[in-house]
Write a protein that holds these residues in place. Structure first.
Motif: not given
Length: 121
Positions: A37-38, A73-80, A96-99, A106-109
């Motif tokens: 998440l970022t 950034e969200a993808l890298n955090r999911m990989l971690d 997923d994305s939300d304002e 907000e971006i969620l992978a």
């Protein structure tokens, strides 16, 4: 050959697919839900540039760049997160994305962390 996700900050150690399985492989263990998440602010400079572009039309490059960085950034955090669980693959990967406000996004992978093994032929 199976292609795995790679970026400038992460090696090719985890396969990511949007499908429920990796062709030619079988999931031998499901490790659970993983996510990254970022939340990003557009910043004053980006807002001014985007404001001018929105008046005249066309692609708003400031926001495209912002969203590309946020997704990475969200993808890298999911990989971690998947690495912490000992996964070598993520299936059913999604974004997923939300304002959150007028200036924050907000971006969620997310996906399912699994251990995969090559199927015998």
């Amino acid at each position: 050959m199976l292609e795995s996700y790679t970026s400038k900050t992460h090696p090719r150690d985890i396969t990511i697919v949007t499908s429920n399985y990796v062709p030619g492989y079988r999931a031998v263990k499901t490790l659970g839900f993983v996510y990254g998440l970022t939340v990003r602010s557009r910043g004053l400079g980006g807002q001014i540039g985007a404001g001018f572009r929105s008046v005249f039309g066309g692609e708003i490059k400031e926001y495209v760049h912002l969203m590309e960085k946020a997704r990475e950034e969200a993808l890298n955090r999911m990989l971690d997160h998947a690495r912490e669980l000992g996964a070598n693959a993520i299936i059913s990967a999604r974004f997923d994305s939300d304002e959150i406000s007028d200036i924050m996004q907000e971006i969620l992978a997310y996906g399912t962390a699994v251990i995969i093994e090559k199927e015998e032929e």
